[in-house]
Design a protein around this motif. Sequence first.
Motif: not given
Length: 176
Positions: A119-120, A112-113, A92, A85, A109, A116
Amino acid sequence: MLNYLISLPRAIKRIITLSIDVVLLLCAFWFAFWVRIDSMTPIYSTAHWLLIFSIIFVTLAMFIKLGLYRAVIRYITAKILLVVAVGMVISSVLLIIAAFYTNLYLPRTIPFIYFSFGLLLIAGSRLGMRMLVNRGLNLGTRVVIYGAGASGRQLLPALSQMDEYLSLIHISEPTR
């Protein structure tokens, strides 16, 4: 196959992990574009490719500095989420700054995407590999829960969350 990968020298494993992370970060960036604008038209832009490769280079350097590649897959914990993270936040922010100064098309955006997905994908790949390695090597003391009834059903979730036990289950109600 799993034993072959485990037996490789540490340097080779790190190169493989770095290569996988490059692919995962590329996927996170282009999936972010695809999710946001429902089009892959920026994939043909050389400027976008240069941007993402420079961001990936810095991100991997950050991951190295944060110790992501020193962790032994077999023994990593959920703390890996924090390391990834922090690295993805830095990545980012760098993406936002680089897109601003190069005047590249980057919807607000996308970072931010990208965070995500990154991280995933990265933390998920580590934790998934840990699961495969631990299950493949059958690490842990074998435990059989037999004839314990309700007590066995309560004991099972506790044992399955612990890495040092491998549960073999047969729960039956006690006979009267």
